[in-house]
Design a protein around this motif. Structure first.
Motif, PDB file in Angstrom:
ATOM      1  N   SER A   1       0.958  -1.160   0.102  1.00 46.37           N
ATOM      2  CA  SER A   1      -0.081  -0.159   0.125  1.00 46.37           C
ATOM      3  C   SER A   1       1.131   1.213   0.033  1.00 46.37           C
ATOM      4  O   SER A   1       0.359   2.012  -0.631  1.00 46.37           O
ATOM      5  CB  SER A   1      -0.851   0.126   1.525  1.00 46.37           C
ATOM      6  OG  SER A   1      -1.811  -1.150   1.385  1.00 46.37           O
ATOM      7  N   GLN A   2       2.075   1.487   0.853  1.00 51.64           N
ATOM      8  CA  GLN A   2       2.745   2.188   0.839  1.00 51.64           C
ATOM      9  C   GLN A   2       3.500   2.557  -0.682  1.00 51.64           C
ATOM     10  O   GLN A   2       3.569   3.757  -1.064  1.00 51.64           O
ATOM     11  CB  GLN A   2       3.926   2.007   1.768  1.00 51.64           C
ATOM     12  CG  GLN A   2       4.801   3.303   1.991  1.00 51.64           C
ATOM     13  CD  GLN A   2       5.841   2.901   3.049  1.00 51.64           C
ATOM     14  OE1 GLN A   2       6.642   1.823   3.096  1.00 51.64           O
ATOM     15  NE2 GLN A   2       6.444   3.797   3.867  1.00 51.64           N
ATOM     16  N   ALA A   3       3.838   1.522  -1.382  1.00 52.45           N
ATOM     17  CA  ALA A   3       4.546   1.497  -2.859  1.00 52.45           C
ATOM     18  C   ALA A   3       3.432   2.212  -3.548  1.00 52.45           C
ATOM     19  O   ALA A   3       3.829   3.170  -4.551  1.00 52.45           O
ATOM     20  CB  ALA A   3       4.902   0.315  -3.197  1.00 52.45           C
ATOM     21  N   GLU A   4       2.238   1.736  -3.468  1.00 56.87           N
ATOM     22  CA  GLU A   4       1.240   2.185  -4.310  1.00 56.87           C
ATOM     23  C   GLU A   4       0.891   3.698  -4.324  1.00 56.87           C
ATOM     24  O   GLU A   4       0.670   4.527  -5.223  1.00 56.87           O
ATOM     25  CB  GLU A   4      -0.229   1.529  -4.124  1.00 56.87           C
ATOM     26  CG  GLU A   4      -1.268   1.887  -4.967  1.00 56.87           C
ATOM     27  CD  GLU A   4      -2.513   1.062  -4.689  1.00 56.87           C
ATOM     28  OE1 GLU A   4      -3.554   1.278  -5.437  1.00 56.87           O
ATOM     29  OE2 GLU A   4      -2.569   0.290  -3.852  1.00 56.87           O
TER      30      GLU A   4
ATOM     31  N   ALA B   1       1.682   9.955   3.350  1.00 51.22           N
ATOM     32  CA  ALA B   1       1.754  10.149   4.444  1.00 51.22           C
ATOM     33  C   ALA B   1       1.097   8.942   5.543  1.00 51.22           C
ATOM     34  O   ALA B   1       1.439   8.508   6.523  1.00 51.22           O
ATOM     35  CB  ALA B   1       1.455  11.500   5.031  1.00 51.22           C
ATOM     36  N   ALA B   2      -0.077   8.733   5.011  1.00 47.57           N
ATOM     37  CA  ALA B   2      -0.839   7.846   5.472  1.00 47.57           C
ATOM     38  C   ALA B   2      -0.225   6.425   5.832  1.00 47.57           C
ATOM     39  O   ALA B   2      -0.301   5.675   6.863  1.00 47.57           O
ATOM     40  CB  ALA B   2      -2.389   7.904   5.189  1.00 47.57           C
ATOM     41  N   ALA B   3       0.186   6.000   4.479  1.00 46.38           N
ATOM     42  CA  ALA B   3       0.736   4.736   4.484  1.00 46.38           C
ATOM     43  C   ALA B   3       1.949   4.679   5.175  1.00 46.38           C
ATOM     44  O   ALA B   3       2.515   3.810   5.738  1.00 46.38           O
ATOM     45  CB  ALA B   3       1.407   4.633   2.789  1.00 46.38           C
ATOM     46  N   ASP B   4       2.860   5.706   5.210  1.00 49.99           N
ATOM     47  CA  ASP B   4       4.044   5.750   6.005  1.00 49.99           C
ATOM     48  C   ASP B   4       3.848   5.693   7.455  1.00 49.99           C
ATOM     49  O   ASP B   4       4.445   5.134   8.351  1.00 49.99           O
ATOM     50  CB  ASP B   4       5.065   6.945   5.788  1.00 49.99           C
ATOM     51  CG  ASP B   4       5.564   6.954   4.334  1.00 49.99           C
ATOM     52  OD1 ASP B   4       5.764   5.883   3.693  1.00 49.99           O
ATOM     53  OD2 ASP B   4       5.823   8.261   3.973  1.00 49.99           O
TER      54      ASP B   4
END
Length: 441
Positions: free
Chosen positions: A125-128, A242-245
């Motif tokens: 999800s972070q990469a996407e 930012a949310a994924a991080d």
């Protein structure tokens, strides 16, 4: 018949007189010397201090001359120790624990890992989210490039409008000339009709040019809107990144400060939900002594004042006052006071009972035996003194401190003659005979 009773009464009276009032004459005179000595020894003792005029003697009391001395008027409290900081580290996301647990009592540094959760698909999800941000950033230059093109079209449309206006003016001039020549007979009606047609064509061309100008201007506004849309896409993509991080950061729970683990960290394989406890961390250096000051003594406590404490274990420590509450407890009417104490070796634990002594401004007081304390008719605590007029007087006092040598009392004059024996047998205004005793050291 009446004479005989009268003579009998006279005879009896004479006999009583002889045996009572004239006894010495019947026994042969005065008593001998031994009887006189016995009579003197049996006589009651005469008080040597009794006034010569026969008035009653003064009550005797023992008096101690006392002089006031300045003492440290410390505020004494009972309280307990508290950790400077205590935090329950809890999970902010759900996941399975994949880190080895740390046992309670372990010292941890600030930022040290306590619990780590399985990331699952969060990395994908972070990469996407980052890929979408890159795409949004690439659209922004394209949107910005359309603005100069739209502005160029506006300039071109404005030139066409000016050209159409010039042609319209020329057609109208030709029309006016043809009409005047036709009136004079120098131009045919066909020429006039042709000039009128040219005017209408020029007017149509002007309308078309103005419409093109409006379209070009709308294109500029559309290009500006495209830039704003591209910027919004970039901000949305950045928020998603930012949310994924942040979601990935929540997988690792760390110690907020250096301290001791009060509980084991979450066990390996345990499933944590948001709000589940990972560990409890406490900071014991410095440690806080907490007490509650009565409202009668709160004015004597100041921030920064030195303070000492004796723990229930017998350990002694010192610190300074760092907090004094401005609001009283609604139940006890006392004020919370906190004392910061260094505890580098962590020898002092959280929750130990402590007797706290806070340094306060010095006060004049008398050191007297506890036995001198008495109560007046209203139940007030005080002592009785002997005035210059040699009269007893009750003075209320305040008990400051109780020591093995005696009690420290405030409220007396700088020098006072305090009754130490006999104070319970005299009252105010009674004259006394004082005998002075040695003052206490």
């Amino acid at each position: 018949m009446r004479l005989f009773p009268i003579l009998a009464a006279i005879a009896v009276s004479a006999l009583i007189y002889v045996f009572v009032l004239e006894r010495d004459l019947l026994t042969g005179g005065a008593a001998d010397e031994d009887d006189a000595t016995a009579a003197v020894s049996d006589a009651p003792e005469v008080n040597a201090d009794a006034p010569e005029d026969g008035s009653p003697s003064l009550p005797g009391v023992v008096v101690q001359r006392s002089t006031a001395r300045e003492i440290d008027s410390a505020v004494i409290l009972r309280g307990q120790t508290e950790a400077d900081r205590q935090v329950e580290v809890r999970a902010e996301t759900s996941g399975q624990v994949i880190s080895e647990p740390l046992r309670k009592g372990t010292f941890v540094e600030a930022g040290q890992e306590l619990c780590r959760l399985d990331p699952g698909t969060r990395a994908a999800s972070q990469a996407e989210a980052r890929a979408r941000l890159a795409e949004a950033l690439s659209r922004l230059p394209e949107a910005r490039a359309k603005v100069p093109e739209a502005k160029a079209r506006v300039s071109e449309a404005m030139a066409r409008v000016e050209e159409a206006k010039s042609r319209l003016n020329e057609a109208r001039i030709n029309q006016n000339a043809a009409q005047k020549l036709s009136e004079d007979g120098f131009a045919s009606e066909t020429r006039v009709a042709a000039t009128e047609a040219a005017v209408r064509g020029a007017e149509a061309a002007l309308v078309s040019a103005e419409a093109g100008l409006e379209t070009a201007r709308a294109g500029v506004e559309g290009a500006a809107a495209g830039i704003e849309a591209a910027k919004s896409g970039v901000e949305s993509a950045r928020a998603a990144v930012a949310a994924a991080d942040r979601e990935v950061e929540r997988l690792t729970m760390t110690a907020p400060f250096a301290g001791l683990l009060e509980s084991d960290t979450a066990e390996l394989g345990a499933l944590l939900q948001p709000g589940a406890l990972c560990a409890t961390v406490i900071q014991l250096d410095p440690i806080i002594l907490v007490g509650f000051v009565p409202e009668t003594a709160v004015a004597r406590v100041e921030l920064g004042a030195r303070a000492g404490a004796r723990l229930a274990s017998g350990q002694r420590t010192e610190g300074t006052v760092t907090f004094l509450s401005r609001a009283a407890d609604s139940t006890t009417r006392t004020f919370r006071v906190e004392i910061e104490v260094p505890n580098p070796d962590l020898a002092i634990r959280d929750g130990q009972t402590a007797e706290i002594i806070i340094e306060a401004e010095g006060q004049m007081a008398h050191l007297l035996p506890q036995s001198v304390l008495t109560l007046d008719d209203e139940g007030d605590l005080g002592v009785r003194v002997v005035t210059e007029a040699e009269e007893a007087r009750f003075i209320p006092v305040t008990l400051l401190r109780d020591t093995p040598e005696g009690v420290w009392l405030a409220g007396l004059p700088d020098t006072a003659n305090v009754i130490v024996v006999g104070q319970e047998y005299v009252t105010d205004g009674v004259r006394v005979q004082a005998a002075f005793a040695e003052a206490a050291e």
